[in-house]
Design a protein around this motif. Sequence first.
Motif, PDB file in Angstrom:
ATOM      1  N   UNK A  88       0.778  -1.061   0.020  1.00  0.00           N
ATOM      2  CA  UNK A  88       0.018   0.068   0.066  1.00  0.00           C
ATOM      3  C   UNK A  88       0.717   1.082  -0.037  1.00  0.00           C
ATOM      4  N   UNK A  89       2.060   1.105   0.554  1.00  0.00           N
ATOM      5  CA  UNK A  89       3.024   2.365   0.853  1.00  0.00           C
ATOM      6  C   UNK A  89       4.162   2.496  -0.242  1.00  0.00           C
ATOM      7  N   UNK A  90       4.268   1.330  -0.940  1.00  0.00           N
ATOM      8  CA  UNK A  90       5.308   1.133  -1.740  1.00  0.00           C
ATOM      9  C   UNK A  90       5.613   2.040  -3.228  1.00  0.00           C
ATOM     10  N   UNK A  91       6.568   2.331  -3.594  1.00  0.00           N
ATOM     11  CA  UNK A  91       6.695   2.904  -4.905  1.00  0.00           C
ATOM     12  C   UNK A  91       6.371   2.143  -6.106  1.00  0.00           C
ATOM     13  N   UNK A  92       5.656   2.752  -7.251  1.00  0.00           N
ATOM     14  CA  UNK A  92       5.114   2.290  -8.380  1.00  0.00           C
ATOM     15  C   UNK A  92       6.132   1.169  -8.908  1.00  0.00           C
ATOM     16  N   UNK A  93       7.268   1.413  -8.939  1.00  0.00           N
ATOM     17  CA  UNK A  93       8.115   0.448  -9.567  1.00  0.00           C
ATOM     18  C   UNK A  93       8.232  -0.875  -8.755  1.00  0.00           C
ATOM     19  N   UNK A  94       7.928  -0.810  -7.479  1.00  0.00           N
ATOM     20  CA  UNK A  94       7.893  -1.942  -6.449  1.00  0.00           C
ATOM     21  C   UNK A  94       6.575  -2.609  -6.295  1.00  0.00           C
ATOM     22  N   UNK A  95       5.539  -1.714  -6.510  1.00  0.00           N
ATOM     23  CA  UNK A  95       4.496  -2.197  -6.398  1.00  0.00           C
ATOM     24  C   UNK A  95       3.899  -3.339  -7.413  1.00  0.00           C
ATOM     25  N   UNK A  96       4.351  -3.066  -8.642  1.00  0.00           N
ATOM     26  CA  UNK A  96       3.764  -4.059  -9.851  1.00  0.00           C
ATOM     27  C   UNK A  96       4.391  -5.404  -9.501  1.00  0.00           C
ATOM     28  N   UNK A  97       5.810  -5.575  -9.355  1.00  0.00           N
ATOM     29  CA  UNK A  97       6.252  -7.115  -9.101  1.00  0.00           C
ATOM     30  C   UNK A  97       5.575  -7.552  -7.817  1.00  0.00           C
ATOM     31  N   UNK A  98       5.181  -6.898  -6.818  1.00  0.00           N
ATOM     32  CA  UNK A  98       4.817  -7.489  -5.620  1.00  0.00           C
ATOM     33  C   UNK A  98       3.380  -7.901  -5.883  1.00  0.00           C
ATOM     34  N   UNK A  99       2.618  -7.030  -6.473  1.00  0.00           N
ATOM     35  CA  UNK A  99       1.129  -7.150  -6.893  1.00  0.00           C
ATOM     36  C   UNK A  99       1.069  -8.763  -7.744  1.00  0.00           C
ATOM     37  N   UNK A 159       0.550 -17.456 -13.456  1.00  0.00           N
ATOM     38  CA  UNK A 159       2.239 -18.016 -13.037  1.00  0.00           C
ATOM     39  C   UNK A 159       2.869 -17.480 -14.190  1.00  0.00           C
ATOM     40  N   UNK A 160       2.694 -17.707 -15.452  1.00  0.00           N
ATOM     41  CA  UNK A 160       3.417 -17.140 -16.878  1.00  0.00           C
ATOM     42  C   UNK A 160       3.570 -15.785 -16.410  1.00  0.00           C
ATOM     43  N   UNK A 161       2.504 -14.722 -15.997  1.00  0.00           N
ATOM     44  CA  UNK A 161       2.774 -13.414 -15.894  1.00  0.00           C
ATOM     45  C   UNK A 161       4.088 -13.346 -14.900  1.00  0.00           C
ATOM     46  N   UNK A 162       3.933 -13.767 -13.736  1.00  0.00           N
ATOM     47  CA  UNK A 162       4.802 -13.661 -12.688  1.00  0.00           C
ATOM     48  C   UNK A 162       6.209 -14.111 -13.286  1.00  0.00           C
ATOM     49  N   UNK A 163       6.318 -14.879 -14.219  1.00  0.00           N
ATOM     50  CA  UNK A 163       7.659 -15.603 -14.351  1.00  0.00           C
ATOM     51  C   UNK A 163       8.131 -14.502 -15.320  1.00  0.00           C
ATOM     52  N   UNK A 164       7.353 -13.775 -16.242  1.00  0.00           N
ATOM     53  CA  UNK A 164       7.807 -12.555 -17.023  1.00  0.00           C
ATOM     54  C   UNK A 164       8.173 -11.533 -16.193  1.00  0.00           C
ATOM     55  N   UNK A 165       7.660 -11.229 -14.930  1.00  0.00           N
ATOM     56  CA  UNK A 165       7.771 -10.136 -14.157  1.00  0.00           C
ATOM     57  C   UNK A 165       9.144 -10.587 -13.523  1.00  0.00           C
ATOM     58  N   UNK A 166       9.493 -11.557 -13.029  1.00  0.00           N
ATOM     59  CA  UNK A 166      10.528 -11.978 -12.255  1.00  0.00           C
ATOM     60  C   UNK A 166      11.823 -11.870 -13.264  1.00  0.00           C
ATOM     61  N   UNK A 167      11.644 -12.529 -14.479  1.00  0.00           N
ATOM     62  CA  UNK A 167      12.788 -12.384 -15.405  1.00  0.00           C
ATOM     63  C   UNK A 167      13.213 -10.909 -15.630  1.00  0.00           C
TER      64      UNK A 167
END
Length: 278
Positions: free
Chosen positions: A22-33, A77-85
């Motif tokens: 809830x308080x995180x920067x946008x660039x951090x929120x995306x991979x966490x969500x 899961x595929x979407x998360x894999x892309x984010x993590x990569x």
Amino acid sequence: MSTAKDLASGKGHKDENFPVASLLKPQHRAPILAFYRFARAADDVADNAGASADEKLALLGAMRASIAGTRDADPVSVALRGVMAAHRLDPVHALDLLTAFERDCTINRYQTWDDVIDYCRYSAMPVGRYVLDVHGEDRALWPANDALCAALQVINHLQDCGKDYRAIDRVYIPLAALAWRGAQVSDLGLDAATPALHGTIIDLGNQTLALLADSKRFARGIRDRRLGMEVAIIQRLAEDLTRRVKTRDPLSERVHHTKLEMARIAGGAVLAYLVGRA
């Protein structure tokens, strides 16, 4: 065969007992969500009362293969894999989390406190570790993270002990802890906690407070100010919920915070954090 989407509960990150990015920067929120959506989908599969264990394990297997990159079977899961990569994040945290949900499909009782903490090692600790990695924080913070995440998981288990037993016949309260107080698993199905069950919950609440003592200085060790603030809020909410679960009956009384209560506690935590950082 059903898909993970078919078993979705409809619950989102705003419905959780603790803040999610809830308080995180946008660039951090995306991979966490992205990680949250993955965790939510896997949790919904594991907790579905209508699907068989084999069906749930197959869906979780498809998620595991999608994270590992051997198949593109599950879109979340595929979407998360892309984010993590894209962010060069280690997939081990997502794979560890799936281990916990796979256990949920076949294990519905835990014998000891250590067994529950081992479950938390896969069900809760990887979430915090992932968040720390997203922020590039020092992995020396992992022990404090692990204590806080385990505490959060145990709090959820205690709050929902009656619901988990009645809805999916799952008991996270250690059988040894119940036996020590003379409580029975069947007590969880009653309309109100017996004195023995209440005593067990108090005992586990005290052990949870010990975990929270180990994570007390976690927030101040975090370099990222916004993440530190969010962790400080979560710490304070967890401490308050643990005290509540020790004095209220989770079978017959509300333990969860209202939104107003959460806002009040969060405000105090932020103020204390900022004063401590000054």
